[in-house]
Design a protein around this motif. Structure first.
Motif, PDB file in Angstrom:
ATOM      1  N   UNK B  55       0.826  -1.207   0.000  1.00 18.98           N
ATOM      2  CA  UNK B  55       0.000   0.000   0.000  1.00 18.98           C
ATOM      3  C   UNK B  55       0.866   1.266   0.000  1.00 18.98           C
ATOM      4  N   UNK B  56       2.018   1.201   0.655  1.00 18.95           N
ATOM      5  CA  UNK B  56       2.921   2.358   0.656  1.00 18.95           C
ATOM      6  C   UNK B  56       3.422   2.641  -0.755  1.00 18.95           C
ATOM      7  N   UNK B  72      12.818   6.067   1.007  1.00 18.03           N
ATOM      8  CA  UNK B  72      12.500   6.403  -0.376  1.00 18.03           C
ATOM      9  C   UNK B  72      11.964   5.173  -1.102  1.00 18.03           C
ATOM     10  N   UNK B  73      11.095   5.404  -2.066  1.00 17.46           N
ATOM     11  CA  UNK B  73      10.567   4.327  -2.909  1.00 17.46           C
ATOM     12  C   UNK B  73      10.877   4.751  -4.340  1.00 17.46           C
ATOM     13  N   UNK B  85       8.446   7.608  -5.164  1.00 20.07           N
ATOM     14  CA  UNK B  85       6.999   7.521  -4.932  1.00 20.07           C
ATOM     15  C   UNK B  85       6.610   7.994  -3.538  1.00 20.07           C
ATOM     16  N   UNK B  86       7.569   7.940  -2.600  1.00 16.24           N
ATOM     17  CA  UNK B  86       7.249   8.340  -1.219  1.00 16.24           C
ATOM     18  C   UNK B  86       6.926   9.821  -1.141  1.00 16.24           C
ATOM     19  N   UNK B  87       7.441  10.604  -2.092  1.00 17.30           N
ATOM     20  CA  UNK B  87       7.188  12.042  -2.024  1.00 17.30           C
ATOM     21  C   UNK B  87       6.501  12.567  -3.282  1.00 17.30           C
ATOM     22  N   UNK B  88       6.042  11.663  -4.162  1.00 22.13           N
ATOM     23  CA  UNK B  88       5.387  12.116  -5.392  1.00 22.13           C
ATOM     24  C   UNK B  88       4.049  12.760  -5.063  1.00 22.13           C
ATOM     25  N   UNK B  89       3.639  13.746  -5.882  1.00 19.73           N
ATOM     26  CA  UNK B  89       2.361  14.398  -5.607  1.00 19.73           C
ATOM     27  C   UNK B  89       1.200  13.521  -6.080  1.00 19.73           C
ATOM     28  N   UNK B  90      -0.005  13.893  -5.665  1.00 21.78           N
ATOM     29  CA  UNK B  90      -1.192  13.053  -5.904  1.00 21.78           C
ATOM     30  C   UNK B  90      -1.463  12.837  -7.387  1.00 21.78           C
ATOM     31  N   UNK B  92       0.695  12.902  -9.943  1.00 21.96           N
ATOM     32  CA  UNK B  92       1.655  11.959 -10.508  1.00 21.96           C
ATOM     33  C   UNK B  92       1.278  10.530 -10.123  1.00 21.96           C
ATOM     34  N   UNK B  93       0.918  10.342  -8.853  1.00 18.46           N
ATOM     35  CA  UNK B  93       0.569   9.000  -8.385  1.00 18.46           C
ATOM     36  C   UNK B  93      -0.652   8.461  -9.124  1.00 18.46           C
ATOM     37  N   UNK B  94      -1.651   9.346  -9.313  1.00 15.55           N
ATOM     38  CA  UNK B  94      -2.868   8.867  -9.956  1.00 15.55           C
ATOM     39  C   UNK B  94      -2.586   8.403 -11.377  1.00 15.55           C
ATOM     40  N   UNK B  95      -1.697   9.132 -12.080  1.00 16.96           N
ATOM     41  CA  UNK B  95      -1.377   8.741 -13.453  1.00 16.96           C
ATOM     42  C   UNK B  95      -0.577   7.456 -13.495  1.00 16.96           C
ATOM     43  N   UNK B  96       0.196   7.244 -12.434  1.00 13.86           N
ATOM     44  CA  UNK B  96       1.065   6.064 -12.376  1.00 13.86           C
ATOM     45  C   UNK B  96       0.257   4.804 -12.077  1.00 13.86           C
TER      46      UNK B  96
END
Lengths: 289, 332
Positions: B55-56, B72-73, B85-90, B92-96
């Protein structure tokens, strides 16, 4: 559509039949009603219905001003239906949106929305409507606004509870994990899963609005007198109840039948959406490996 | 020899529940890396933090109360420096999510929306990430269903989840995960809810898919038997820490850490004597945050010593696995 027909039971058939008649009256009022509902004919005022010693010209008799009761009942269905549909659509929209936001995002949004619900629920509805109508004046639009202002809470409470449960279901998490936007998830996955229960509430609310509208008209705070409405007819007929029973009986019957019809449809839909009795959404009876 | 660049490199990941002095660490310095085209399995008991790790990576932690407090991820998207990924914004994460990293959930019975046909649910991801039209997405959904071995996919795509059996649903879930051909597939106990025979089919399917798409898999399980079938490398976790890691053959045949030894000793095998009693690991998993120093396993370890109160060193054995234990001999 065919599955609806297949699943109709006696209650469903009766409900939809009554609704069909009311809708037909509202839509085709100018062609169905034998006379102009506002045409006054003082010469034949307070005429009894055709089967009660009156003439065939006025089947259900006439009122104090000689207006045809049947025509006024047919035209009155317009007020009842329009008010009911607009008020229920408005309150369902407001209530569902607020309930979904509160349930899905939780936190501060939930606190604000749900405390607001508590406040609205604490005020007796009829009192709220009376105050509202007294301040803003009697009109159809104000009846609708008063109803929305008070009844959105019905949908909010149900949507809130259901979303809280849905949010924990794995498929909502799977949607997030699939990279869908929050708006997409709320509209396409959360809302659609709420539709069944909320539709049932909305149907039952339709009957309730008709009663409330009639009540307000009866108190002189609903529709203006020149617009024929069932509640208004009751109010006008009340003074003559000893001499002209038909002035209150027929509009009363129209109200009762319509409300019963909506309640039957609501009951039928609730049965359909209930996994124990219904079959719209079969539960986990599918074969497992 | 230059090390092969990792697709996913988790470095010293820390996750806590709660805030301030009452924060309890749930992941305590977890590090591992997934190489391109390989399968890494994370094994451990319930509550060891293996699902939390998944989940992280997806940034799907229930926040609050859980949040990433350190580490860090690093995810390599193939272009430029790796993304943390630990500090990516929302955004960026959603697209990933769903496109570069997809997730397969544990419970196929509830991982699909009951009100939409299967084909629509597969197509939805394609419309979102690949910009396909609804019609093209549906056609592709049928192809994907065929790929994951769903018979007569044209008809099945129009059916609803309740018309699918458990195994077929898990195949549909895999089809959704595969839709955008992600570089990394995270599978959180994908076969736990399935019958053993169906389990074998689904595992075989995942191996086939991996070869076909050359994707990496992060496989989370508590089943050592499944690890042997699926993984190239294993990470054994206990109480939010990695206690042992290494190539699957080394860890399974010569586990170095007493906890890994215990996990493997508790698997029944067909050729063992009938009167032999399985060796359970004594005791229960302690609540998170109750042991925060030294070897976390010392309360249940059969070899616990005084020195175990100090943090054990990470030691690499001759077999190639490295374990954090005072007992393990250095390979030199």
């Amino acid at each position: 559509m065919s599955w609806i027909l297949r699943r109709l039971d006696a209650k469903g058939i009766l409900g939809f039949a009554i609704l069909a008649v009311v809708v037909l009256c509202a839509v085709a009022a100018p062609w169905l009603s034998p006379l102009d509902p506002n045409a006054q004919d003082l010469a034949s005022a307070i005429a009894p219905p055709a089967f009660g010693g009156g003439t065939a010209e006025h089947w259900l008799g006439t009122d104090r001003l000689g207006q045809d009761v049947l025509s006024r009942i047919i035209y009155g269905s317009r007020v009842s239906l329009v008010t009911a549909l607009a008020a229920v659509a408005g309150s369902a929209l407001v209530g569902t949106v607020l309930g979904m936001i509160a349930g899905y995002f939780g936190g501060f949004a939930a606190t604000v929305v749900m405390r607001l619900v508590d406040i609205v629920l604490a005020v007796p509805f009829i009192l709220l409507a009376l105050v509202f109508m007294t301040v803003f004046g009697p009109s159809l639009l104000n009846v609708i606004i008063a109803f929305i202002a008070a009844r959105w809470t019905q949908y909010t409470r149900i949507a809130y509870g259901l979303v809280l449960e849905l949010r924990e279901r794995e498929f909502i998490q799977a949607c997030v994990a699939a990279g869908l936007t929050t708006t997409d998830i709320l509209l396409r996955h959360v809302l659609v899963n709420l539709a069944g229960p909320l539709l049932v509430v909305a149907t039952l609310e339709l009957g309730f609005v008709i009663l409330i509208e009639s009540g307000l008209s009866f108190l002189g705070l609903g529709t203006p007198p020149e617009v024929p409405s069932w509640g208004g007819m009751l109010q006008e007929g009340r003074a003559l109840i000893n001499v002209a029973w038909w002035l209150t009986t027929f509009p009363g019957l129209a109200i009762m039948l319509t409300v019963v019809g909506f309640n039957f449809i609501g009951d039928w839909m609730r049965d359909q959406f209930d996994p124990r009795t219904g079959s719209v959404r079969p539960t986990e009876i599918g074969s497992r490996d | 020899m230059a090390a092969e660049r990792a697709l996913l490199d988790v470095q010293d990941l820390r996750v806590s529940f709660g805030e301030g002095p009452r924060a309890r660490p749930a992941l305590d310095g977890v590090s591992f890396s997934v190489r391109p085209g390989k399968t890494l399995a994370i094994v451990g008991e319930s509550g060891c933090g293996k699902s939390l790790t998944a989940l992280s990576i997806m940034r799907l932690l229930p926040t609050p109360p859980a949040r990433i407090t350190g580490g860090r991820i690093l995810f390599d998207r193939g272009d430029g420096p790796a993304l943390d990924l630990a500090s990516a914004d929302r955004r960026t994460m959603r697209r990933l999510r769903g496109k570069d990293i997809a997730m397969i959930f544990q419970e196929p019975m509830t991982a699909l929306d009951p009100v939409y046909p299967i084909g629509d649910q597969i197509g939805e991801v394609l419309v979102e990430h690949e910009g396909l039209s609804r019609k093209d997405a549906l056609a592709r959904a049928v192809e994907l269903l065929r790929l994951v071995g769903v018979p007569s996919p044209e008809e099945r795509a129009r059916q609803y989840p309740h018309e699918f059996s458990g195994g077929m649903r898990q195949r549909a879930v895999i089809a959704i995960a595969l839709a955008c051909e992600p570089a990394l597939l995270i599978a959180d106990e994908p076969t736990t809810a399935l019958d053993v025979t169906v389990q074998a089919q689904v595992l075989r399917l995942m191996r086939d898919i991996q070869q076909r798409f050359a994707s990496s898999i992060l496989f989370i399980t508590h089943d050592m038997g499944v690890v042997g079938q699926m993984a190239d490398e294993v990470v054994v976790m206990y109480l939010g820490q990695v206690v042992e890691e290494g190539p699957v053959s080394a860890v399974l045949s010569r586990p170095a850490h007493p906890y890994s030894q215990g996990l493997i000793a508790s698997i029944p095998t067909l050729d063992m004597p009938r009167d032999r009693v399985l060796q359970p690991i004594s005791g229960m998993v302690p609540p998170i945050g109750s042991i925060t120093t030294g070897c976390r396993f010392r309360t249940r370890c059969p070899h616990a010593m005084e020195i175990c109160r100090r943090d054990p060193p990470k030691v690499t054995t001759p077999a190639g696995n490295s374990a954090s234990c005072w007992l393990v001999e250095e390979s030199t």
